[in-house]
Design a protein around this motif. Structure first.
Motif, PDB file in Angstrom:
ATOM      1  N   UNK A 159       0.840  -1.180   0.000  1.00 15.02           N
ATOM      2  CA  UNK A 159       0.000   0.000   0.000  1.00 15.02           C
ATOM      3  C   UNK A 159       0.885   1.243   0.000  1.00 15.02           C
ATOM      4  N   UNK A 160       0.502   2.213  -0.783  1.00 22.90           N
ATOM      5  CA  UNK A 160       1.337   3.399  -0.868  1.00 22.90           C
ATOM      6  C   UNK A 160       2.273   3.321  -2.047  1.00 22.90           C
ATOM      7  N   UNK A 161       3.103   4.308  -2.171  1.00 23.47           N
ATOM      8  CA  UNK A 161       3.969   4.424  -3.344  1.00 23.47           C
ATOM      9  C   UNK A 161       5.364   3.875  -3.124  1.00 23.47           C
ATOM     10  N   UNK A 162       5.792   3.698  -1.897  1.00 21.21           N
ATOM     11  CA  UNK A 162       7.191   3.359  -1.627  1.00 21.21           C
ATOM     12  C   UNK A 162       7.313   1.988  -0.971  1.00 21.21           C
ATOM     13  N   UNK A 163       8.490   1.388  -1.192  1.00 20.78           N
ATOM     14  CA  UNK A 163       8.850   0.183  -0.454  1.00 20.78           C
ATOM     15  C   UNK A 163       9.126   0.569   0.996  1.00 20.78           C
ATOM     16  N   UNK A 164       8.655  -0.262   1.918  1.00 19.59           N
ATOM     17  CA  UNK A 164       8.785   0.096   3.331  1.00 19.59           C
ATOM     18  C   UNK A 164       9.582  -0.954   4.086  1.00 19.59           C
ATOM     19  N   UNK A 165      10.432  -0.489   4.981  1.00 16.11           N
ATOM     20  CA  UNK A 165      11.130  -1.362   5.912  1.00 16.11           C
ATOM     21  C   UNK A 165      10.742  -0.925   7.314  1.00 16.11           C
ATOM     22  N   UNK A 166      10.138  -1.837   8.093  1.00 11.93           N
ATOM     23  CA  UNK A 166       9.595  -1.505   9.403  1.00 11.93           C
ATOM     24  C   UNK A 166      10.324  -2.320  10.462  1.00 11.93           C
ATOM     25  N   UNK A 167      10.804  -1.648  11.498  1.00  6.35           N
ATOM     26  CA  UNK A 167      11.439  -2.322  12.621  1.00  6.35           C
ATOM     27  C   UNK A 167      10.604  -2.056  13.859  1.00  6.35           C
ATOM     28  N   UNK A 168      10.216  -3.117  14.565  1.00  3.71           N
ATOM     29  CA  UNK A 168       9.361  -2.952  15.737  1.00  3.71           C
ATOM     30  C   UNK A 168       9.828  -3.872  16.845  1.00  3.71           C
ATOM     31  N   UNK A 207      -2.639   4.937   7.158  1.00  2.63           N
ATOM     32  CA  UNK A 207      -3.254   6.264   7.269  1.00  2.63           C
ATOM     33  C   UNK A 207      -2.347   7.342   6.674  1.00  2.63           C
ATOM     34  N   UNK A 208      -1.062   7.229   6.960  1.00  6.50           N
ATOM     35  CA  UNK A 208      -0.117   8.215   6.430  1.00  6.50           C
ATOM     36  C   UNK A 208      -0.082   8.155   4.906  1.00  6.50           C
ATOM     37  N   UNK A 209       0.059   6.948   4.347  1.00  3.35           N
ATOM     38  CA  UNK A 209       0.140   6.801   2.898  1.00  3.35           C
ATOM     39  C   UNK A 209      -1.160   7.205   2.216  1.00  3.35           C
ATOM     40  N   UNK A 210      -2.285   6.806   2.812  1.00  2.00           N
ATOM     41  CA  UNK A 210      -3.571   7.169   2.224  1.00  2.00           C
ATOM     42  C   UNK A 210      -3.772   8.668   2.209  1.00  2.00           C
ATOM     43  N   UNK A 211      -3.418   9.344   3.296  1.00  2.00           N
ATOM     44  CA  UNK A 211      -3.528  10.799   3.367  1.00  2.00           C
ATOM     45  C   UNK A 211      -2.665  11.459   2.302  1.00  2.00           C
ATOM     46  N   UNK A 218      -3.251  14.206  -5.052  1.00  2.00           N
ATOM     47  CA  UNK A 218      -4.201  14.256  -6.155  1.00  2.00           C
ATOM     48  C   UNK A 218      -5.138  15.449  -6.018  1.00  2.00           C
ATOM     49  N   UNK A 219      -5.655  15.667  -4.811  1.00  2.00           N
ATOM     50  CA  UNK A 219      -6.577  16.771  -4.587  1.00  2.00           C
ATOM     51  C   UNK A 219      -5.877  18.121  -4.754  1.00  2.00           C
ATOM     52  N   UNK A 220      -4.644  18.196  -4.290  1.00  2.00           N
ATOM     53  CA  UNK A 220      -3.893  19.438  -4.412  1.00  2.00           C
ATOM     54  C   UNK A 220      -3.666  19.787  -5.877  1.00  2.00           C
ATOM     55  N   UNK A 221      -3.226  18.789  -6.661  1.00  2.00           N
ATOM     56  CA  UNK A 221      -2.980  19.032  -8.084  1.00  2.00           C
ATOM     57  C   UNK A 221      -4.247  19.460  -8.806  1.00  2.00           C
TER      58      UNK A 221
END
Length: 244
Positions: free
Chosen positions: A24-33, A64-68, A74-77
């Protein structure tokens, strides 16, 4: 999406590194938890619960961050560039149709699941009642309900009232309970089906026109009260001028 995991202990704690590729989103993600304290011997139930809670929390936050961000761009453009001063009539029609279809599909899916949950409970309850009491089956599906008014418009003998007729197309054998909804209240009734696939039954109700009026608008609704089609409705209206 492709997911790459790396578990490793660090002192008294466990860490997980997860890489989402094409998620989800445009970028590859690496998450450490941090998953919590590492016991001397792994407790799979506790670890699974801990991992799910952390993973769900992190995924929700990033989603939520990626969706926002995606919608914001898109809305801004669209707002900044103002590529179109407005939509043509055809574009408006296409937009309305697409929006309606998307909303209908989502609404139908939700409603279908709600109907399944309710239908299972009601069907089981009514089936047990009919079996125990020896009642006639109520398992009749009403495929179609149509209501007409006579007369529907023009002049009418208001002293006689308006006749509303409902045609019910059913499948299965048994008794269907229904009621007419009038301005003065509900009028219940029953109708028997013998078991055909498209059996048509007709029921009627006479609606009174208020005394002393010269014109009248009456609306009558029929509601199915039991069986698989419980809650199905149809209605018609009459707009008449009373004969002198």
């Amino acid at each position: 999406m492709d997911v790459v995991h790396d578990f490793r202990p660090a002192g008294a704690l466990w860490f997980i590194t997860t890489t989402f590729v094409g998620g989800v989103g445009k970028d590859t993600k690496t998450i450490t938890a941090t998953l919590g304290a590492a016991p001397p011997a792994c407790d799979p139930i506790a670890l699974d619960k801990d991992a799910f809670a952390v993973g769900h929390s992190e995924g929700l936050k990033d989603g939520r961050v990626d969706g926002f961000a995606d919608t914001y761009r898109q809305s801004y453009d669209d707002a900044f560039n103002k590529k179109k001063p407005g939509l043509t009539a055809d574009e408006c029609q296409d937009l309305a149709l697409k929006t309606f279809q998307d909303a209908y599909g989502k609404g139908y899916e939700t409603g279908f699941k709600e109907g399944q949950a309710k239908g299972g409970k009601v069907g089981e309850k009514e089936g047990q009642e009919d079996r125990q009491k020896g009642n006639t089956s109520r398992n009749v599906t009403i495929r179609l309900v149509q209501v007409t008014a006579t007369p529907a418009s023009g002049e009418a003998d208001c002293a006689q009232g308006i006749r509303f007729t409902a045609n019910l197309v059913g499948m299965g054998a048994g008794t269907i309970q229904y009621h007419w909804e009038r301005a003065s209240g509900k009028v219940p009734g029953t109708v028997e089906f013998s078991g055909g696939d498209n059996e048509v039954k007709t029921v009627t109700d006479q609606a009174a026109v208020p005394a002393g009026v010269t014109t009248a608008t009456l609306t009558q609704k029929i509601v199915i009260d039991n069986g698989p089609s419980q809650g199905k409705t149809a209605q018609a209206s009459a707009n008449v001028t009373c004969k002198k």
